[in-house]
Design an enzyme around this catalytic site. Structure first.
Site, PDB file in Angstrom:
ATOM      1  N   ASN A 162     -26.367 -43.297  51.537  1.00 47.09           N
ATOM      2  CA  ASN A 162     -26.707 -42.106  51.356  1.00 47.09           C
ATOM      3  C   ASN A 162     -25.851 -41.708  49.995  1.00 47.09           C
ATOM      4  OD1 ASN A 162     -28.293 -40.743  53.587  1.00 47.09           O
ATOM      5  ND2 ASN A 162     -26.872 -41.943  54.367  1.00 47.09           N
ATOM      6  N   GLU A 163     -26.397 -42.036  48.803  1.00 48.17           N
ATOM      7  CA  GLU A 163     -25.866 -41.767  47.723  1.00 48.17           C
ATOM      8  C   GLU A 163     -25.426 -40.230  47.274  1.00 48.17           C
ATOM      9  OE1 GLU A 163     -24.160 -44.368  46.471  1.00 48.17           O
ATOM     10  OE2 GLU A 163     -25.528 -46.242  46.367  1.00 48.17           O
ATOM     11  N   PRO A 164     -24.735 -40.005  46.364  1.00 46.94           N
ATOM     12  CA  PRO A 164     -24.285 -38.811  45.826  1.00 46.94           C
ATOM     13  C   PRO A 164     -25.681 -38.107  45.356  1.00 46.94           C
ATOM     14  CG  PRO A 164     -22.710 -40.257  44.680  1.00 46.94           C
ATOM     15  CD  PRO A 164     -23.583 -41.034  45.320  1.00 46.94           C
TER      16      PRO A 164
END
Length: 639
Positions: A162-164
């Site tokens: 879950n990236e930025p």
């Protein structure tokens, strides 16, 4: 009262944090939590549902769970697992697959039913992924949710993948990987270009449903993002901050990962301190840097308004504190890294005697010597010391395949020019060219290719050491066995590594040993090489008197510099010496322009070195010390 004190210390922290001395102790503690859950579920004849993570962080946890299974009878028959993520696309038997990772580190060594193992499928057609993700969620929900979810954290702040920008209510889905995440994975894939751009990951919303969440982090590399995740504002730019909203989360850290939390990084802001010499120096330098003031201009008001009133009261007046710290910093500066002959050395970092010292620079890779301490290296030689250099590894995994062919072509042309038979060399060249054309990411090179890559780095190292002023008999190539796997993953240290190092040390009997203390090296080679040298010296201390007069100095520079308060010897470099150091680095042509494994720093090594050396000099200048072009920094290791 103790509880109130703890609350005061942790008032900046927005979720529970437990800190262990090191990752081994922490990993054992986490494994015990998992084992206790499994056993309590077994006692109630229930299934334990675990959410599992991959990467370096949980390896120690899995190793302890395997030990508990084999030595203490922990059964996994009642365990169902759901992994956080998987690269996409990804074949399950690929070396980089998380299926391979989980099998090698856990599942192949325990009695879990493989039907109870769930890992996102990296072989799906992209159109089939949404349905797969919904089914993944349905399976978790049908089991009543995840009992215990373990997490690592990426340097972007991602949990799972879950990236930025990820939403707090996101579910299992296909995502695009952040550039920094792909950079960090590049070594496993034989280069960033081979790292998939996408992954299937559980969402933050999925993770939140777990009844218990443990996020683990080890090493100083994770310290900056841990501080943001624990003390920062909740933000989609740092997805781990969403965990602050959970009542069931705990961060488990080693001391290095926790080092930038307020209670450890600037403890005077949250509690009364025992003011050791080191802590006082750290606090005063922090205050000067925070206010952008020279040390000698700090006032009592500055101390009082920045959490340092206790220090002012206990050890003031503050001007005396300032003078003491200023003098300590000033005494680290020396143009004589081998000690200044016939001088009072009571306020100098190195001894005056013997005037001509035997010094050895241990270089983990064949270029760390000149990148990290090239100016000091040259200075020691110029000042007449008996200087040796030891290249601990061949560095043969960090050479481009194109360079192998280029050097082979040169050898063929040279042989032809002097009339030698070229047939064997030409056949070898064709074999190499054929292999390289079909080579898969991270596939182990043939022995002949590894040899050529090692020869390239060896000749470059010789050229750099000669430029620094060394004779050939003072240049040593150890080729330590732990490194010679042909893979990015190296073997554990053995007695052979330590024995080879002991033999070299016994032969030289140095007064000074310089070792790489740059543990931010993303490949881990620096730390391994450091541990080998220290282990060798410890063994020698048991029997040989000369070792007790041998001082060990740690250098950095390729990856991360020492903090100013840590520095015990600062060697200033003139503009001309900076150029000489640059020229020594340039001898390593295979590492110039674009290194095979550059880490997350896109600058060339010579640029990194000059920038860091200049920044060190500027930090001294801002504190009110003399202004220099550049400085190389060292910290002494004490047994």
């Amino acid at each position: 009262m103790a509880r109130l004190n703890l609350l005061e210390e942790t008032r900046y922290e927005k979720l529970p944090v437990t800190v262990y001395p090191n990752q081994k102790v922490a990993s054992v503690a986490v494994a015990k939590r998992i084992a206790d859950l499994i056993r309590s579920k077994q006692d109630r004849n229930e299934q334990a549902v675990l959410g599992l993570a991959t990467g370096v962080t949980p390896i120690g946890v899995y190793a302890e769970l395997v030990r508990l299974h084999k030595e203490e009878g922990l059964s996994f028959k009642n365990v169902i697992t759901f992994n956080l993520d998987e690269y996409y696309p990804m074949r399950p038997k690929a070396a980089q697959s998380y299926v391979t990772f989980m099998n090698e580190n856990l599942f192949d060594h325990i009695d879990i039913d493989k039907a109870n193992v769930h890992i996102p499928d990296g072989t799906l057609k992209q159109d089939d992924i949404p349905a797969f993700c919904l089914e993944y969620e349905r399976q978790i929900n049908a089991l009543g949710g995840i009992d215990l979810q373990i997490l690592g954290i990426g340097r972007t702040g991602h949990i799972g993948f879950n990236e930025p920008g990820s939403a707090p209510n996101s579910g299992t889905r296909l995502v695009t990987l952040d550039d920094l995440t792909r950079n960090d994975a590049s070594r496993d894939f034989g280069g960033k270009a081979n790292v998939p751009t996408k992954a299937i990951t559980m969402g933050i919303g999925t993770i939140f449903k777990a009844r218990e969440i443990i996020l683990m982090a080890w090493s100083g590399k994770k310290a900056p993002i841990i501080k943001k995740a624990v003390e920062g504002e909740i933000s989609g730019e740092v997805p781990a901050t969403y965990l602050q909203l959970s009542d069931h989360v705990e961060f488990i850290l080693d001391e290095d990962a926790a080092s930038e939390l307020t209670r450890f990084g600037t403890p005077w802001l949250v509690k009364d301190c025992v003011w050791s010499k080191q802590l006082k120096k750290k606090a005063v330098i922090w205050l000067a840097e925070t206010l952008n003031k020279p040390v000698l201009k700090l006032t009592e008001e500055d101390y009082n308004s920045h959490g340092m009133a206790q220090l002012a009261v206990e050890q003031g007046p503050v001007y005396n504190i300032n003078i003491d710290i200023f003098n300590q910093i000033q005494h680290t500066i020396t143009g004589w890294p081998g000690g200044k002959p016939d001088a009072d050395d009571s306020q100098r970092p190195e001894r005056a005697e013997p005037a001509r010292k035997r010094s050895i620079v241990f270089s983990p890779h064949p270029d760390d010597d000149v990148i990290s301490m090239g100016g000091t290296f040259i200075r020691l030689v110029d000042q007449g010391h008996d200087v040796h250099v030891a290249y601990q590894t061949s560095g043969n995994t960090a050479v481009w395949d194109d360079d192998v062919l280029r050097y082979m072509e040169f050898a063929i042309d040279f042989n032809q020019s002097i009339g030698d038979d070229n047939s064997h060399l030409k056949n070898l060249y064709e074999d190499m060219r054929s292999f390289i054309a079909k080579k898969q990411p991270n596939e182990i090179d043939t022995k002949e290719i590894r040899d050529v890559k090692g020869f390239i780095r060896k000749t470059e190292a010789i050229s750099g050491a000669r430029y620094a002023g060394l004779d050939d008999d003072h240049i040593h190539f150890q080729a330590l066995p732990f490194y010679e796997t042909g893979k990015t993953q190296k073997n554990p240290i053995t007695d052979d590594d330590i024995k080879l190092t002991m033999e070299l040390l016994q032969n030289i009997k140095p007064h000074q040993v310089f070792v790489a203390g740059d543990f931010a090296d993303p490949h881990g080679t620096h730390l391994v090489c450091f541990n080998i040298v220290i282990a060798a010296l410890r063994k020698l201390r048991e029997t040989e008197d000369w070792v007790k007069d041998c001082w060990v100095w740690m250098y950095r520079g390729a990856w991360k510099e020492f903090e100013t308060y840590e520095i015990e010897m600062a060697v200033p470099l003139s503009p001309e010496e900076v150029l000489r150091k640059r020229n020594a680095i340039f001898k390593h042509q295979s590492q110039k322009d674009r290194a095979v494994f550059p880490g997350d720093d896109a600058r060339e090594f010579w640029v990194r070195a000059e920038d860091r050396n200049r920044e060190t000099a500027q930090s001294y200048d801002r504190l009110g010390l003399a202004e220099y072009q550049a400085m190389e920094a060292f910290v002494r290791y004490h047994f």
